[in-house]
Design a protein around this motif. Structure first.
Motif, PDB file in Angstrom:
ATOM      1  N   ILE A  62      12.305  -4.121  19.057  1.00  0.00           N
ATOM      2  CA  ILE A  62      11.279  -5.146  18.801  1.00  0.00           C
ATOM      3  C   ILE A  62      10.006  -4.693  19.513  1.00  0.00           C
ATOM      4  N   GLY A  92       5.650   0.337  19.458  1.00  0.00           N
ATOM      5  CA  GLY A  92       4.364   0.927  19.822  1.00  0.00           C
ATOM      6  C   GLY A  92       4.558   2.204  20.625  1.00  0.00           C
ATOM      7  N   VAL A 105       5.335   3.138  23.894  1.00  0.00           N
ATOM      8  CA  VAL A 105       6.485   3.515  24.732  1.00  0.00           C
ATOM      9  C   VAL A 105       7.767   3.604  23.901  1.00  0.00           C
ATOM     10  N   ALA A 117      11.379  -4.135  14.417  1.00  0.00           N
ATOM     11  CA  ALA A 117      10.564  -5.303  14.045  1.00  0.00           C
ATOM     12  C   ALA A 117       9.201  -5.150  14.681  1.00  0.00           C
ATOM     13  N   PRO A 167       4.892  -6.430  13.685  1.00  0.00           N
ATOM     14  CA  PRO A 167       3.938  -6.967  12.701  1.00  0.00           C
ATOM     15  C   PRO A 167       2.947  -5.910  12.208  1.00  0.00           C
ATOM     16  N   ALA A 186       3.249   0.817  12.229  1.00  0.00           N
ATOM     17  CA  ALA A 186       4.465   0.980  13.049  1.00  0.00           C
ATOM     18  C   ALA A 186       5.708   0.895  12.163  1.00  0.00           C
ATOM     19  N   ALA A 195       9.907  -3.945  23.448  1.00  0.00           N
ATOM     20  CA  ALA A 195       8.722  -3.233  23.969  1.00  0.00           C
ATOM     21  C   ALA A 195       7.451  -3.780  23.320  1.00  0.00           C
ATOM     22  N   THR A 196       7.361  -5.089  23.297  1.00  0.00           N
ATOM     23  CA  THR A 196       6.146  -5.771  22.828  1.00  0.00           C
ATOM     24  C   THR A 196       5.185  -5.886  24.013  1.00  0.00           C
ATOM     25  N   ASN A 217       3.521  -7.813  27.062  1.00  0.00           N
ATOM     26  CA  ASN A 217       4.326  -8.569  28.034  1.00  0.00           C
ATOM     27  C   ASN A 217       4.567 -10.042  27.675  1.00  0.00           C
ATOM     28  N   GLU A 237      11.492  -4.043  28.316  1.00  0.00           N
ATOM     29  CA  GLU A 237      10.533  -3.310  29.134  1.00  0.00           C
ATOM     30  C   GLU A 237      10.032  -4.159  30.305  1.00  0.00           C
ATOM     31  N   LYS A 238       9.578  -3.450  31.332  1.00  0.00           N
ATOM     32  CA  LYS A 238       8.935  -4.099  32.478  1.00  0.00           C
ATOM     33  C   LYS A 238       7.518  -4.479  32.119  1.00  0.00           C
ATOM     34  N   ASP A 265      12.903   2.765  33.954  1.00  0.00           N
ATOM     35  CA  ASP A 265      13.333   4.131  33.674  1.00  0.00           C
ATOM     36  C   ASP A 265      13.253   5.032  34.912  1.00  0.00           C
ATOM     37  N   TRP A 307      -4.297  -4.932  25.016  1.00  0.00           N
ATOM     38  CA  TRP A 307      -3.722  -6.173  25.550  1.00  0.00           C
ATOM     39  C   TRP A 307      -3.568  -6.091  27.076  1.00  0.00           C
ATOM     40  N   PHE A 332      14.154   8.430  30.337  1.00  0.00           N
ATOM     41  CA  PHE A 332      14.450   7.450  29.283  1.00  0.00           C
ATOM     42  C   PHE A 332      15.823   7.710  28.665  1.00  0.00           C
TER      43      PHE A 332
HETATM   44  N1  NAD Z   1       8.585   1.967  31.304  1.00  0.00           N
HETATM   45  C1  NAD Z   1       7.413   2.523  31.101  1.00  0.00           C
HETATM   46  O1  NAD Z   1       7.098   3.580  31.628  1.00  0.00           O
HETATM   47  C2  NAD Z   1       6.444   1.856  30.172  1.00  0.00           C
HETATM   48  C3  NAD Z   1       5.373   2.593  29.642  1.00  0.00           C
HETATM   49  C4  NAD Z   1       4.509   1.959  28.765  1.00  0.00           C
HETATM   50  C5  NAD Z   1       4.696   0.611  28.430  1.00  0.00           C
HETATM   51  N2  NAD Z   1       5.727  -0.080  28.978  1.00  0.00           N
HETATM   52  C6  NAD Z   1       5.920  -1.499  28.617  1.00  0.00           C
HETATM   53  O2  NAD Z   1       6.315  -1.546  27.248  1.00  0.00           O
HETATM   54  C7  NAD Z   1       5.718  -2.652  26.588  1.00  0.00           C
HETATM   55  C8  NAD Z   1       4.893  -2.146  25.416  1.00  0.00           C
HETATM   56  O3  NAD Z   1       3.872  -1.300  25.885  1.00  0.00           O
HETATM   57  P1  NAD Z   1       3.161  -0.229  24.900  1.00  0.00           P
HETATM   58  O4  NAD Z   1       2.277   0.582  25.750  1.00  0.00           O
HETATM   59  O5  NAD Z   1       4.192   0.460  24.081  1.00  0.00           O
HETATM   60  O6  NAD Z   1       2.283  -1.205  24.009  1.00  0.00           O
HETATM   61  P2  NAD Z   1       1.766  -0.965  22.511  1.00  0.00           P
HETATM   62  O7  NAD Z   1       0.612  -1.874  22.339  1.00  0.00           O
HETATM   63  O8  NAD Z   1       1.581   0.503  22.261  1.00  0.00           O
HETATM   64  O9  NAD Z   1       3.002  -1.438  21.617  1.00  0.00           O
HETATM   65  C9  NAD Z   1       3.360  -2.790  21.474  1.00  0.00           C
HETATM   66  C10 NAD Z   1       3.911  -2.978  20.058  1.00  0.00           C
HETATM   67  O10 NAD Z   1       4.374  -4.328  19.941  1.00  0.00           O
HETATM   68  C11 NAD Z   1       4.021  -4.772  18.639  1.00  0.00           C
HETATM   69  N3  NAD Z   1       4.054  -6.223  18.569  1.00  0.00           N
HETATM   70  C12 NAD Z   1       3.066  -7.126  18.783  1.00  0.00           C
HETATM   71  N4  NAD Z   1       3.514  -8.377  18.551  1.00  0.00           N
HETATM   72  C13 NAD Z   1       4.823  -8.266  18.179  1.00  0.00           C
HETATM   73  C14 NAD Z   1       5.826  -9.193  17.813  1.00  0.00           C
HETATM   74  N5  NAD Z   1       5.584 -10.521  17.787  1.00  0.00           N
HETATM   75  N6  NAD Z   1       7.049  -8.721  17.474  1.00  0.00           N
HETATM   76  C15 NAD Z   1       7.319  -7.402  17.475  1.00  0.00           C
HETATM   77  N7  NAD Z   1       6.399  -6.467  17.835  1.00  0.00           N
HETATM   78  C16 NAD Z   1       5.173  -6.900  18.179  1.00  0.00           C
HETATM   79  C17 NAD Z   1       2.631  -4.163  18.395  1.00  0.00           C
HETATM   80  O11 NAD Z   1       2.290  -4.177  17.020  1.00  0.00           O
HETATM   81  C18 NAD Z   1       2.842  -2.770  18.949  1.00  0.00           C
HETATM   82  O12 NAD Z   1       3.319  -1.872  17.971  1.00  0.00           O
HETATM   83  C19 NAD Z   1       4.916  -3.391  27.665  1.00  0.00           C
HETATM   84  O13 NAD Z   1       5.681  -4.435  28.176  1.00  0.00           O
HETATM   85  C20 NAD Z   1       4.672  -2.334  28.731  1.00  0.00           C
HETATM   86  O14 NAD Z   1       4.528  -2.877  30.027  1.00  0.00           O
HETATM   87  C21 NAD Z   1       6.595   0.519  29.818  1.00  0.00           C
END
Ligand code: NAD
Length: 348
Positions: A22, A25, A27, A47, A49, A53, A83-84, A86, A106-107, A135, A177, A303
């Protein structure tokens, strides 16, 4: 802290774990997907929107939906990775819990402590297995450091110092965001400090019991903190200092982890982050000599190791405390206490 919930019914030891994602994006696409595949799992459905993606997921042979409801009724989805942004973690985890799926989220666990507590209540009620995706616990270098500390390599541990920083300006992504207090729940502190707080407890094997912080909005044009200094103390008295920032340019040393003791110091450079690699040295406390610390399995992806550990936990194999809802909730409480201590109204 053991979470006493049942393993995933019907998950055979040899079967590949079927994952639903879910939020597909950055990560999820660049790190979690290769990781779950290396760990022997397979991507069943996504999943998101965002049409681009979903297209990427379809090209990878996965089913793709605009929202999570159909994904969660798919019996081939045994575990869900969230991984949406936060602020959407809580709803995604709660929907997955209602569907009886195991969840790796995700954190940070959620954008607010209130959401994290509500999420935790739902998870407990549903009796599913839940883990927050720290991770960096699974980085081979950090595992080697933990073993060295436990083996007495640096004597009595006195302090941990962490620098974990990057450059995130307002236009970092087309819809950043992370710079929006409502969606991120905070800035550099909320995004980067969870890793460091969790790592301190992982490396030392004991919780942080005290925390304080100061935040800044110094270099970036947005409403969340772009830097923070945290200090903490563990149950037995080890001091921890974390510097996290969104205002540190690429050319500077930005990922450093030091553990100091009465007979030596462990120094990890470029190990914090999503990738394997970096170096670990032991500095001798008497002569100051610096020796490399051997890191078994040094090139393994944190990971992939995290995904393998999660699958093993679902099968009731591996360490029983590799994932812990209560520990993750404690980390959220530390973050909330750090923000409260910072008393910087513009940073909340
Ligand atoms: N562990 C790590 O090292 C690490 C690294 C990066 C990000 N993260 C965490 O992962 C999460 C995502 O970060 P990111 O950088 O990948 O963000 P991102 O913006 O690249 O990806 C988020 C994705 O969520 C989708 N999304 C938005 N609303 C949604 C919904 N209602 N249902 C399903 N998907 C939806 C977006 O379209 C997008 O594709 C955050 O919580 C971030 O803190 C963790």
């Amino acid at each position: 802290m053991l979470d006493n919930v049942s393993p995933l019914p019907g998950l055979a030891a040899s079967a590949a774990l079927g994952w639903g994602v879910i939020g597909f994006g950055w990560v999820a696409r660049d790190y979690a997907l290769p990781g779950l595949r290396q760990a022997g799992g397979h991507l069943v459905a996504v999943a998101d929107p965002n049409a681009a993606a979903r297209e990427r997921a379809t090209r990878l042979g996965a089913r793709a939906y605009a929202d999570a409801s159909t994904l969660l009724t798919d019996p081939a989805v045994q575990a869900v990775y969230v991984a949406t942004p936060n602020h959407l973690h809580r709803a995604a985890v709660e929907a997955a819990a209602a569907a009886g799926k195991a969840v790796l989220c995700e954190k940070p666990m959620a954008a607010t402590l209130a959401d994290a507590e509500a999420l935790a209540r739902t998870v407990r009620r549903a009796g599913i297995r839940y883990g927050t995706a720290f991770d960096q616990r699974h980085h081979p270098a950090h595992e080697a450091m933990r073993a060295a500390i436990a083996g007495g390599a640096i004597g009595t541990v006195t302090a941990v110092r962490i620098a974990y920083a990057c450059w995130v300006d307002a236009g970092w992504t087309h819809d950043n965001w992370r710079a929006d207090p409502a969606r991120a729940g905070g800035g550099a502190l909320m995004d980067l400090a969870p890793h460091g707080l969790d790592l301190v407890e992982y490396l030392l094997g004991e919780p942080l019991t005290e925390i304080a912080a100061l935040t800044q909005r110094r270099a970036q044009a947005y409403a969340v903190d772009d830097g923070a200094m945290l200090i903490g103390r563990t149950e037995s008295g080890v001091l921890a200092q974390l510097h996290v920032a969104y205002n540190c340019p690429e050319g500077l040393p930005r990922r450093q982890l030091e553990v100091l003791g009465t007979t030596g110091q462990l120094l990890a450079e470029r190990t914090m982050g999503q990738t394997p690699g970096g170096t670990v040295h032991l500095i001798d406390g008497r002569l100051g000599l610096r020796c490399p610390v051997p890191v078994p399995d040094a090139n393994a992806s944190p990971f992939a190791r995290q995904m393998a550990a999660f699958a093993a936990w679902l099968r009731d194999e591996g360490a029983a405390d590799a994932f812990s809802l209560e520990r993750d909730l404690h980390t959220m409480r530390l973050l909330a206490r750090a923000y409260a201590a910072a008393e910087h109204p513009a940073c909340r």
